[in-house]
Write a protein that holds these residues in place. Structure first.
Motif, PDB file in Angstrom:
ATOM      1  N   THR A  46       0.802  -1.226   0.000  1.00 15.17           N
ATOM      2  CA  THR A  46       0.000   0.000   0.000  1.00 15.17           C
ATOM      3  C   THR A  46       0.833   1.272   0.000  1.00 15.17           C
ATOM      4  OG1 THR A  46      -0.116   0.002   2.412  1.00 15.17           O
ATOM      5  CG2 THR A  46      -1.899  -1.119   1.251  1.00 15.17           C
ATOM      6  N   LEU A  49       0.085   4.040  -3.213  1.00 19.28           N
ATOM      7  CA  LEU A  49      -1.325   3.669  -3.097  1.00 19.28           C
ATOM      8  C   LEU A  49      -2.101   3.758  -4.404  1.00 19.28           C
ATOM      9  CD1 LEU A  49      -3.306   2.781  -0.857  1.00 19.28           C
ATOM     10  CD2 LEU A  49      -3.980   5.171  -0.650  1.00 19.28           C
TER      11      LEU A  49
ATOM     12  N   MET B  53      -8.264  23.095  -8.343  1.00 20.56           N
ATOM     13  CA  MET B  53      -7.299  22.013  -8.564  1.00 20.56           C
ATOM     14  C   MET B  53      -5.903  22.525  -8.201  1.00 20.56           C
ATOM     15  SD  MET B  53      -8.599  19.242  -9.945  1.00 20.56           S
ATOM     16  CE  MET B  53      -7.460  18.560 -11.155  1.00 20.56           C
ATOM     17  N   ARG B  55      -6.606  18.895  -6.308  1.00 22.47           N
ATOM     18  CA  ARG B  55      -7.440  18.523  -5.172  1.00 22.47           C
ATOM     19  C   ARG B  55      -6.983  17.265  -4.453  1.00 22.47           C
ATOM     20  NH1 ARG B  55     -13.503  18.498  -7.630  1.00 22.47           N
ATOM     21  NH2 ARG B  55     -13.883  20.735  -7.702  1.00 22.47           N
ATOM     22  N   ILE B  56      -6.172  16.460  -5.106  1.00 25.32           N
ATOM     23  CA  ILE B  56      -5.738  15.227  -4.450  1.00 25.32           C
ATOM     24  C   ILE B  56      -4.234  15.043  -4.601  1.00 25.32           C
ATOM     25  CG2 ILE B  56      -7.914  13.959  -4.701  1.00 25.32           C
ATOM     26  CD1 ILE B  56      -6.573  12.453  -7.057  1.00 25.32           C
ATOM     27  N   CYS B  57      -3.689  14.269  -3.718  1.00 26.29           N
ATOM     28  CA  CYS B  57      -2.253  14.033  -3.732  1.00 26.29           C
ATOM     29  C   CYS B  57      -1.984  12.727  -3.002  1.00 26.29           C
ATOM     30  CB  CYS B  57      -1.614  15.224  -3.039  1.00 26.29           C
ATOM     31  SG  CYS B  57       0.019  14.976  -2.458  1.00 26.29           S
ATOM     32  N   GLU B  58      -1.102  11.928  -3.574  1.00 34.30           N
ATOM     33  CA  GLU B  58      -0.751  10.666  -2.932  1.00 34.30           C
ATOM     34  C   GLU B  58       0.258  10.918  -1.821  1.00 34.30           C
ATOM     35  OE1 GLU B  58       0.140   6.435  -4.934  1.00 34.30           O
ATOM     36  OE2 GLU B  58       1.797   7.826  -5.066  1.00 34.30           O
ATOM     37  N   ALA B  60       2.553   8.640   1.483  1.00 30.66           N
ATOM     38  CA  ALA B  60       2.989   7.281   1.795  1.00 30.66           C
ATOM     39  C   ALA B  60       1.817   6.509   2.404  1.00 30.66           C
ATOM     40  CB  ALA B  60       4.171   7.311   2.752  1.00 30.66           C
ATOM     41  N   SER B  61       1.399   5.454   1.741  1.00 32.56           N
ATOM     42  CA  SER B  61       0.257   4.640   2.187  1.00 32.56           C
ATOM     43  C   SER B  61      -1.010   5.449   2.458  1.00 32.56           C
ATOM     44  CB  SER B  61       0.614   3.847   3.451  1.00 32.56           C
ATOM     45  OG  SER B  61       1.502   2.817   3.106  1.00 32.56           O
ATOM     46  N   GLY B  62      -1.210   6.486   1.690  1.00 33.59           N
ATOM     47  CA  GLY B  62      -2.418   7.279   1.906  1.00 33.59           C
ATOM     48  C   GLY B  62      -2.663   8.282   0.804  1.00 33.59           C
ATOM     49  N   MET B  63      -3.696   9.069   1.017  1.00 35.23           N
ATOM     50  CA  MET B  63      -3.965  10.151   0.085  1.00 35.23           C
ATOM     51  C   MET B  63      -4.519  11.344   0.839  1.00 35.23           C
ATOM     52  SD  MET B  63      -7.507   9.131  -1.963  1.00 35.23           S
ATOM     53  CE  MET B  63      -7.796  10.701  -2.766  1.00 35.23           C
ATOM     54  N   ILE B  67     -11.515  17.933  -1.959  1.00 34.77           N
ATOM     55  CA  ILE B  67     -12.476  18.029  -3.060  1.00 34.77           C
ATOM     56  C   ILE B  67     -13.423  19.208  -2.799  1.00 34.77           C
ATOM     57  CG2 ILE B  67     -14.277  16.797  -4.371  1.00 34.77           C
ATOM     58  CD1 ILE B  67     -11.445  15.504  -4.550  1.00 34.77           C
ATOM     59  N   GLY B 212      -6.659   6.530   4.032  1.00 33.21           N
ATOM     60  CA  GLY B 212      -5.862   5.399   3.545  1.00 33.21           C
ATOM     61  C   GLY B 212      -5.204   4.640   4.687  1.00 33.21           C
ATOM     62  N   THR B 261     -11.103   4.837   0.846  1.00 35.40           N
ATOM     63  CA  THR B 261     -10.019   5.013  -0.119  1.00 35.40           C
ATOM     64  C   THR B 261      -9.729   3.752  -0.940  1.00 35.40           C
ATOM     65  OG1 THR B 261      -9.107   6.687   1.338  1.00 35.40           O
ATOM     66  CG2 THR B 261      -7.601   5.774  -0.293  1.00 35.40           C
ATOM     67  N   PHE B 264     -10.948   3.371  -4.477  1.00 33.02           N
ATOM     68  CA  PHE B 264     -10.239   4.056  -5.566  1.00 33.02           C
ATOM     69  C   PHE B 264      -9.132   3.171  -6.134  1.00 33.02           C
ATOM     70  CE2 PHE B 264     -11.070   8.301  -3.187  1.00 33.02           C
ATOM     71  CZ  PHE B 264     -12.326   8.395  -3.756  1.00 33.02           C
ATOM     72  N   VAL B 265      -8.551   2.371  -5.257  1.00 35.16           N
ATOM     73  CA  VAL B 265      -7.405   1.554  -5.652  1.00 35.16           C
ATOM     74  C   VAL B 265      -7.873   0.274  -6.336  1.00 35.16           C
ATOM     75  CG1 VAL B 265      -5.343   0.381  -4.801  1.00 35.16           C
ATOM     76  CG2 VAL B 265      -6.124   2.487  -3.687  1.00 35.16           C
TER      77      VAL B 265
END
Lengths: 263, 285
Positions: A46, A49, B53, B55-58, B60-63, B67, B212, B261, B264-265
């Motif tokens: 993960t 992700l 925008m 609006r989103i960003c990855e 580590a192990s999350g987001m 929005i 996440g 979350t 989404f994956v």
């Protein structure tokens, strides 16, 4: 759309940071249209992700190909995968480029590719070739060693012209300048449609040149997205009329005229 | 069978608000009627454009997301989205948000007339709207909103709590005392990411909500704390990516879980989680 586990048939460096991956993906290959994309889970676990969106470079005989550039952690992990390994692939996603019905007589289109934006345009050129349409293709690259897919376009019968930022080959400067030159010399069919994919600043200048000369232009956008299927609302694209569209679901291909280029 | 207020769920797995659109987006990837419940994207009285925008960003192990509750407003929701949801054959929970108790109450009143709405989740904890503070950060405001909604509807009310508080148990108690049938937690943690090349925040909104797998241990601790201190059902969420993760929440005292979350994956993941929990339950008994 389907989420499938696809076996990697090959995954090799093409040049520079560009790689090509071929996947065994019968369903996606069968339904894919030029301009559509897939979401690939590049890493297991993960930590990385999100899936990464890649435009479909080619789809035939049960296989799909993606030409990609290693730009961060996700693509780096993907580039290390070996044939025989599996990846989760979601697709085909979005709407492709708009093509006129096969029987329609239409002027040769102009395909304009910048850097990795070349990837979906090869699929388009090969689809056009099936319809006996030979486009003009303008490829922009930073330097001559990074020009992508020249042979593929030529094989599809295209009239290929090159632009390099460092003047190492072809037109000296950006591919937008090359388009202006082609237009100035009148070396294109009247009413030709332009299909464009590349970095944002390039697509902006191409779109404004097309607008100035009354050429219809479609651009394929790239946005950060989590889901790719219209749920996360992370890839909003604003239109001139204020409407909000999603790059993943309503795009990634948009009519340049309708886009608000200031965004 | 899981009972939450008047809701009877066929299994404890719901999809979390804002991560599943209005369900139709996912119809190709799983059998929607197998879900315990569907919680819709949050609806407001008037349409909202959402935040600028990016609006989103990855992470580590999350987001991280900001929005900003983009949605078409309650009337468009009822006309365009609800008929599809009604036909799925599972419980439909509509998430709502307002600027004050009165707006929450008006939304609930409107939904109360809709037979196909089984429950209402009060999103008093979205960190991405321009307001002085979250309702869910203030015990009195929480009480006021829940009380107003309780007067407006007999449908099941779930209050969604924010983890961005000192005493989440206290807020949960306020929600229950005001008439909430259950609480769901946690919403996202307020976070931030900076791009060191541009030296600017990666989100246009500067801050956003973190979700996440990276938040799971904190979410689990909060669910455990709330569950042992209130009598009403707790719906646990925060970084569930597998049946094992979901089972941890159930063991911490949650009566049901929400998967966010992860949708989404892997858009079909809820079916896997439902199967996994089922297998675990059978093995245990």
């Amino acid at each position: 759309m389907k989420d499938i586990k696809a076996t990697i048939l090959s995954n090799v460096k093409v040049k520079g940071d560009y790689y090509k991956i071929i996947l065994d993906a019968v369903y996606i290959a069968k339904h894919a249209k030029p301009g559509q994309f897939v979401q690939v889970r590049c890493a297991s676990g993960t930590e990385i992700l999100f899936r990464r969106p890649f435009s479909i470079h080619r789809a035939r005989s049960g296989k799909i190909e993606m030409l990609y550039e290693v730009v961060g952690k996700g693509t780096e992990v993907l580039s290390c995968k070996r044939s025989g390994e599996c990846v989760d692939v979601l697709g085909p996603l979005g709407n492709g480029f708009t093509l006129l019905p096969p029987s329609t007589l239409h002027p040769s289109p102009i395909l304009i590719a910048g850097g990795i934006g070349t990837a979906p345009l090869v699929f388009l050129a090969e689809e056009l070739a099936k319809r006996k349409i030979k486009p003009i293709v303008l490829i922009g690259a930073r330097t001559k060693s990074l020009i992508l897919c020249e042979k593929d376009f030529k094989k599809a019968g295209a009239d290929v012209k090159i632009a390099t930022d460092d003047a190492s080959r072809g037109y000296k400067g950006f591919v937008s300048g090359l388009l202006e030159e082609v237009i100035k010399k009148g070396k294109y069919s009247q009413g030709a449609k332009v299909y464009c994919c590349g970095p944002d600043p390039m697509m902006k200048s191409i779109a404004s040149i097309c607008l100035k000369h009354g050429l219809k232009c479609e651009v394929s956008l790239e946005e950060t997205m989590a889901c790719g299927i219209g749920a996360c609302l992370g890839c909003v694209v604003k239109l001139k009329n204020g409407e909000q569209k999603l790059a993943c679901k309503d795009g990634p291909v948009f009519d340049a005229e309708k886009l608000s280029l200031e965004q | 069978m899981i009972t939450i207020g008047k809701l009877k769920l066929k299994n404890p797995v719901m999809v979390a608000s804002g991560t599943f659109g209005y369900a139709r987006e996912f119809e190709d990837f799983l059998d929607l009627k197998k879900l315990g419940a569907i919680v819709t994207k949050t609806i407001t009285l008037k349409p909202r454009q959402g935040n600028p925008m990016p609006r989103i960003c990855e992470t580590a192990s999350g987001m991280l997301n900001a929005i900003g509750l983009q949605n078409e407003g309650i009337e468009n929701f009822i006309n365009e989205k609800l008929p599809y949801l009604a036909k799925i054959g599972t419980s439909v929970i509509v998430s709502i948000s307002g600027n004050n108790a009165e707006e929450f109450s008006r939304l609930a009143k409107r939904l109360d007339k809709e037979k196909s709405v089984d429950g209402i989740e009060l999103n008093i904890s979205c960190p991405n709207i321009q307001a002085k503070g979250l309702v869910a950060q203030c015990p009195d405001a929480t009480y006021e909103v829940v009380e107003a909604v309780r007067k407006a509807t007999d449908k099941t009310i779930i209050t969604k709590l924010s983890p961005n508080v000192t005493d989440i148990v206290g807020i949960a108690k306020c929600a229950c005392n005001a008439g909430s049938d259950a609480v769901s937690l946690v919403n996202t943690f307020l976070g931030m990411v900076i791009d060191i090349n541009t030296e600017k925040p990666k989100l246009a909104n500067v801050t956003g909500g973190l979700s996440g797998p990276c938040i799971k241990p904190i979410a689990l601790r909060m669910v455990w704390e709330v569950a042992k201190n209130i009598d009403k059902p707790v719906i646990g969420m925060g970084g569930i990516m597998s049946a094992e993760d979901a089972i941890e929440f159930l063991l911490a005292g949650a009566k049901a879980v929400q998967v966010g979350t992860a949708n989404f994956v892997e858009p079909g993941i809820c079916e896997k989680i439902i199967k996994g929990i089922d297998k675990w339950t059978k093995k245990k008994s």
